[in-house]
Design a protein around this motif. Structure first.
Motif, PDB file in Angstrom:
ATOM      1  N   ALA A 126       0.827  -1.206   0.000  1.00  0.00           N
ATOM      2  CA  ALA A 126       0.000   0.000   0.000  1.00  0.00           C
ATOM      3  C   ALA A 126       0.865   1.262   0.000  1.00  0.00           C
ATOM      4  N   ARG A 127       1.947   1.205   0.717  1.00  0.00           N
ATOM      5  CA  ARG A 127       2.843   2.364   0.739  1.00  0.00           C
ATOM      6  C   ARG A 127       3.473   2.585  -0.643  1.00  0.00           C
ATOM      7  N   LYS A 128       3.844   1.498  -1.287  1.00  0.00           N
ATOM      8  CA  LYS A 128       4.413   1.603  -2.629  1.00  0.00           C
ATOM      9  C   LYS A 128       3.377   2.121  -3.622  1.00  0.00           C
ATOM     10  N   ARG A 129       2.144   1.629  -3.514  1.00  0.00           N
ATOM     11  CA  ARG A 129       1.082   2.099  -4.400  1.00  0.00           C
ATOM     12  C   ARG A 129       0.801   3.582  -4.182  1.00  0.00           C
ATOM     13  N   ASP A 130       0.815   3.995  -2.935  1.00  0.00           N
ATOM     14  CA  ASP A 130       0.585   5.415  -2.660  1.00  0.00           C
ATOM     15  C   ASP A 130       1.672   6.274  -3.279  1.00  0.00           C
ATOM     16  N   ARG A 131       2.904   5.806  -3.187  1.00  0.00           N
ATOM     17  CA  ARG A 131       3.994   6.564  -3.810  1.00  0.00           C
ATOM     18  C   ARG A 131       3.847   6.594  -5.326  1.00  0.00           C
ATOM     19  N   GLY A 132       3.389   5.473  -5.901  1.00  0.00           N
ATOM     20  CA  GLY A 132       3.174   5.448  -7.350  1.00  0.00           C
ATOM     21  C   GLY A 132       2.072   6.399  -7.780  1.00  0.00           C
ATOM     22  N   TYR A 133       0.970   6.409  -7.032  1.00  0.00           N
ATOM     23  CA  TYR A 133      -0.110   7.329  -7.373  1.00  0.00           C
ATOM     24  C   TYR A 133       0.307   8.788  -7.181  1.00  0.00           C
ATOM     25  N   GLN A 134       1.150   9.005  -6.201  1.00  0.00           N
ATOM     26  CA  GLN A 134       1.652  10.366  -6.017  1.00  0.00           C
ATOM     27  C   GLN A 134       2.512  10.783  -7.207  1.00  0.00           C
ATOM     28  N   ALA A 135       3.364   9.864  -7.672  1.00  0.00           N
ATOM     29  CA  ALA A 135       4.178  10.164  -8.855  1.00  0.00           C
ATOM     30  C   ALA A 135       3.299  10.352 -10.090  1.00  0.00           C
ATOM     31  N   LEU A 136       2.255   9.517 -10.224  1.00  0.00           N
ATOM     32  CA  LEU A 136       1.349   9.639 -11.372  1.00  0.00           C
ATOM     33  C   LEU A 136       0.616  10.973 -11.348  1.00  0.00           C
ATOM     34  N   SER A 137       0.149  11.359 -10.193  1.00  0.00           N
ATOM     35  CA  SER A 137      -0.544  12.650 -10.082  1.00  0.00           C
ATOM     36  C   SER A 137       0.388  13.803 -10.415  1.00  0.00           C
ATOM     37  N   THR A 138       1.606  13.754  -9.894  1.00  0.00           N
ATOM     38  CA  THR A 138       2.573  14.817 -10.194  1.00  0.00           C
ATOM     39  C   THR A 138       2.904  14.856 -11.670  1.00  0.00           C
ATOM     40  N   GLY A 139       3.023  13.674 -12.301  1.00  0.00           N
ATOM     41  CA  GLY A 139       3.332  13.626 -13.723  1.00  0.00           C
ATOM     42  C   GLY A 139       2.211  14.184 -14.582  1.00  0.00           C
ATOM     43  N   LEU A 140       0.962  13.878 -14.252  1.00  0.00           N
ATOM     44  CA  LEU A 140      -0.159  14.414 -15.020  1.00  0.00           C
ATOM     45  C   LEU A 140      -0.245  15.932 -14.891  1.00  0.00           C
ATOM     46  N   ILE A 141       0.016  16.424 -13.695  1.00  0.00           N
ATOM     47  CA  ILE A 141       0.012  17.876 -13.502  1.00  0.00           C
ATOM     48  C   ILE A 141       1.135  18.517 -14.309  1.00  0.00           C
TER      49      ILE A 141
ATOM     50  N   LYS B 158      10.007  11.999 -16.101  1.00  0.00           N
ATOM     51  CA  LYS B 158      10.592  11.436 -14.879  1.00  0.00           C
ATOM     52  C   LYS B 158       9.521  10.792 -14.006  1.00  0.00           C
ATOM     53  N   MET B 159       8.396  11.462 -13.849  1.00  0.00           N
ATOM     54  CA  MET B 159       7.317  10.898 -13.034  1.00  0.00           C
ATOM     55  C   MET B 159       6.680   9.674 -13.701  1.00  0.00           C
ATOM     56  N   ASN B 160       6.699   9.647 -15.030  1.00  0.00           N
ATOM     57  CA  ASN B 160       6.174   8.476 -15.726  1.00  0.00           C
ATOM     58  C   ASN B 160       7.037   7.255 -15.450  1.00  0.00           C
ATOM     59  N   ALA B 161       8.348   7.438 -15.492  1.00  0.00           N
ATOM     60  CA  ALA B 161       9.245   6.316 -15.198  1.00  0.00           C
ATOM     61  C   ALA B 161       9.095   5.855 -13.748  1.00  0.00           C
ATOM     62  N   ARG B 162       8.974   6.795 -12.822  1.00  0.00           N
ATOM     63  CA  ARG B 162       8.812   6.420 -11.417  1.00  0.00           C
ATOM     64  C   ARG B 162       7.485   5.708 -11.193  1.00  0.00           C
ATOM     65  N   ALA B 163       6.416   6.187 -11.818  1.00  0.00           N
ATOM     66  CA  ALA B 163       5.108   5.544 -11.649  1.00  0.00           C
ATOM     67  C   ALA B 163       5.112   4.137 -12.235  1.00  0.00           C
ATOM     68  N   ARG B 164       5.796   3.945 -13.360  1.00  0.00           N
ATOM     69  CA  ARG B 164       5.874   2.600 -13.937  1.00  0.00           C
ATOM     70  C   ARG B 164       6.632   1.641 -13.026  1.00  0.00           C
ATOM     71  N   GLY B 165       7.613   2.145 -12.272  1.00  0.00           N
ATOM     72  CA  GLY B 165       8.357   1.298 -11.348  1.00  0.00           C
ATOM     73  C   GLY B 165       7.586   0.961 -10.088  1.00  0.00           C
ATOM     74  N   LEU B 166       6.607   1.778  -9.743  1.00  0.00           N
ATOM     75  CA  LEU B 166       5.858   1.556  -8.508  1.00  0.00           C
ATOM     76  C   LEU B 166       4.487   0.930  -8.735  1.00  0.00           C
ATOM     77  N   ILE B 167       3.907   1.151  -9.942  1.00  0.00           N
ATOM     78  CA  ILE B 167       2.565   0.634 -10.243  1.00  0.00           C
ATOM     79  C   ILE B 167       2.624  -0.124 -11.553  1.00  0.00           C
ATOM     80  N   ARG B 168       1.911  -1.209 -11.619  1.00  0.00           N
ATOM     81  CA  ARG B 168       1.829  -1.961 -12.855  1.00  0.00           C
ATOM     82  C   ARG B 168       0.899  -1.262 -13.835  1.00  0.00           C
ATOM     83  N   ALA B 169       1.335  -1.195 -15.111  1.00  0.00           N
ATOM     84  CA  ALA B 169       0.556  -0.471 -16.107  1.00  0.00           C
ATOM     85  C   ALA B 169      -0.769  -1.154 -16.391  1.00  0.00           C
ATOM     86  N   ASP B 170      -0.834  -2.478 -16.288  1.00  0.00           N
ATOM     87  CA  ASP B 170      -2.093  -3.159 -16.545  1.00  0.00           C
ATOM     88  C   ASP B 170      -3.102  -2.966 -15.422  1.00  0.00           C
TER      89      ASP B 170
END
Length: 530
Positions: free
Chosen positions: A78-93, A105-117
């Motif tokens: 859950a902590r890893k997912r939260d960090r991924g969603y935080q990176a995804l939100s920052t990247g979209l902004i 940069k945020m796209n690469a970090r989000a891909r490492g923390l969250i699965r794209a599927d």
């Protein structure tokens, strides 16, 4: 809140139970394996409650120990997912703000923390980052993968549609819009795009079917949908007018029911009635349309509805329109034009000047110039009205996107937008501010109208005695034939009496130098035909 309430109820129940036992004391004896234990009822109840509490505590401890590995794993996940969603939100902004480096940069970090599927928004961030950096091929490939996924199909199709529009691939853009409208007709952009493409292709049946399909799924209000359907019905009616007047009439009348006072639909319906030789219904429809919105095309069709009418009959029909909408510019113009055709110059001039006072514009001053040319032929007065027309605003016309069309069209030829043409004055130049207290241009034009020029022949005729004026009087067109016959008879007799005498010449061209000698003297005493 519910847990606190349940805990309070349990404590209250225990307290009530102990209080009830305290009010009713008793003894409890327990014999087990030859041993006897005597205790009070309160002590026995206390031991029982304590035993139950100890069992529950032991079970909780055992459960925590057994499930701790999974709980720890879930915590870190859950902590890893939260960090991924935080990176995804920052990247979209960042992508929305145009920061390509941070978005990548945020796209690469989000891909490492969250699965794209598991999170489709990663594909969106990847596509947006590629678009910002100008890597359109990669963005298009990402949108294609999104279009194949049912969860992101609409988002991918919209991205592909926008890319096709950017590249000018209209056919590809149309395919994407049609596909999106078929899968999700509730999407406004898909419905609008598909409707525009079908309208540009003249596929009115499919366009009407799409409007009916999206009527209940889109959030567009009922009035806008009715207007859109009325435009499509009118367009189909215009295409069917020549081959199928009855079908065109049905479509046009249906369009009038959806959009009251829609002039193009009313004109097509009236033309269909006229092709069916139903003059009464055509006139009734045009009169009703005229009452709602006076339009010059309605007046023109109404005045000339019946072939073979004389100019006076057309004038009566124009005056009937003026009676329906008195003191209206278009009604005054219609009466003035009909009066000009009927050679009623006084009425034509009065109505045209009244229209110019209400709305001084180009067409009205040109009409006054035509009246002047037909009545007096004075070039000075004609040039005066032409000069006023050059300085006046242009007449209303069907305009859209800077294009002025001679007739209404359902689709703009520039942007392809449906129902883009409006009846208004074209914008030709920026008008300066009108000064307060300035005179009406029409009043000023009428006031400064030069007097009718007096020609040399008229001045000479005015200075001659009455007896001589009889010979130089202007002969009306109805009397010219009789006068020419008498002149010809006199000339024949003169030729019979003196064969050697020259025959006078009448009616030469304006630049003809004339004849010489005695012939000129003889012509001076003859009747002047021109």
């Amino acid at each position: 809140m519910v847990r606190i309430l349940v805990f309070a109820l349990i404590v209250l129940a225990l307290g009530s139970g102990f209080a009830w036992l305290a009010d009713r004391p008793g003894e409890l004896s327990l014999v087990w394996q030859g041993q006897r234990a005597d205790m009070s009822l309160m002590v026995a109840a206390t031991l029982l409650v304590s035993f139950l509490a100890a069992v529950m505590l032991a079970w909780w401890i055992v459960r925590v120990v057994l499930t701790s590995p999974h709980s720890i794993q879930r915590y870190f996940r859950a902590r890893k997912r939260d960090r991924g969603y935080q990176a995804l939100s920052t990247g979209l902004i960042a992508a929305g703000a145009g920061d390509a480096s941070l978005a990548r940069k945020m796209n690469a970090r989000a891909r490492g923390l969250i699965r794209a599927d598991q999170e489709p928004l990663i594909h969106l961030l990847e596509a947006q980052a590629a678009l910002i950096e100008g890597r359109h091929d990669e963005a298009r490939q990402t949108f294609e993968r999104m279009a194949d996924d049912p969860e992101t199909r609409e988002l991918g199709l919209r991205g592909l549609y926008l890319e096709a529009r950017r590249l000018g691939a209209n056919e590809a853009a149309r395919q994407y819009a049609e596909r999106a409208a078929e899968k999700a007709p509730h999407l406004p952009w898909a419905a609008e795009a598909a409707l525009e493409y079908r309208s540009q292709a003249g596929d009115w049946d499919d366009a009407l079917r799409l409007v009916d399909q999206t009527r209940s799924t889109t959030s567009t209000d009922k009035a806008a949908n009715d207007r859109r359907k009325a435009v499509l019905l009118t367009a189909r009616a215009g295409g069917r007018l020549e081959a199928d007047p009855r079908g065109a009439r049905d479509d046009a009348t249906h369009a009038l029911k959806l959009s009251e006072n829609f002039v193009p639909a009313g004109l097509i319906a009236a033309k269909a009635y006229l092709r069916e030789n139903n003059l009464r219904k055509a006139a009734s429809l045009l009169e009703q349309l005229w009452k709602g919105q006076p339009h010059p095309e309605v007046a023109k069709l109404y005045v000339r509805a019946r072939n073979g009418d004389s100019a006076s009959e057309r004038l009566k029909r124009a005056e009937k329109l003026e009676g329906l909408r008195p003191n209206n510019v278009e009604a005054l113009i219609a009466v003035s034009e009909a009066a000009l055709e009927a050679r009623n110059f006084h009425l034509a001039r009065d109505k045209a000047e009244a229209a110019a006072r209400l709305s001084p514009r180009e067409g009205i001053f040109l009409l006054l110039a035509d009246i002047e040319d037909a009545e007096t032929g004075d070039q000075g007065r004609i040039r005066h009205w032409m000069n006023q027309a050059l300085k006046s605003p242009r007449d209303p016309a069907w305009t859209s996107d800077g294009i002025v069309a001679s007739e209404w069209m359902p689709v703009s030829p520039v942007t392809g937008k449906l129902d883009a043409f409006e009846w208004r004055a074209p914008v030709s130049q920026l008008d300066g501010p009108v000064e307060e207290g300035s005179a009406n241009p029409a009043e000023e034009a009428i006031r400064t109208l030069p007097p009718i020029a007096v020609t040399a022949a008229k001045a000479e005729a005015a200075s001659q005695p009455v007896a001589e004026k009889v010979q130089t009087i202007h002969i009306e067109p109805a009397q010219k034939a009789e006068k020419k016959t008498s002149d010809k008879t006199a000339e024949d007799k003169k030729q019979a009496g003196s064969i050697g005498e020259e025959k006078p010449f009448f009616g030469g061209l304006p630049d003809d130098p004339g004849v010489k000698g005695e012939v000129r003297k003889e012509a001076a005493s003859a009747f002047r035909l021109f």
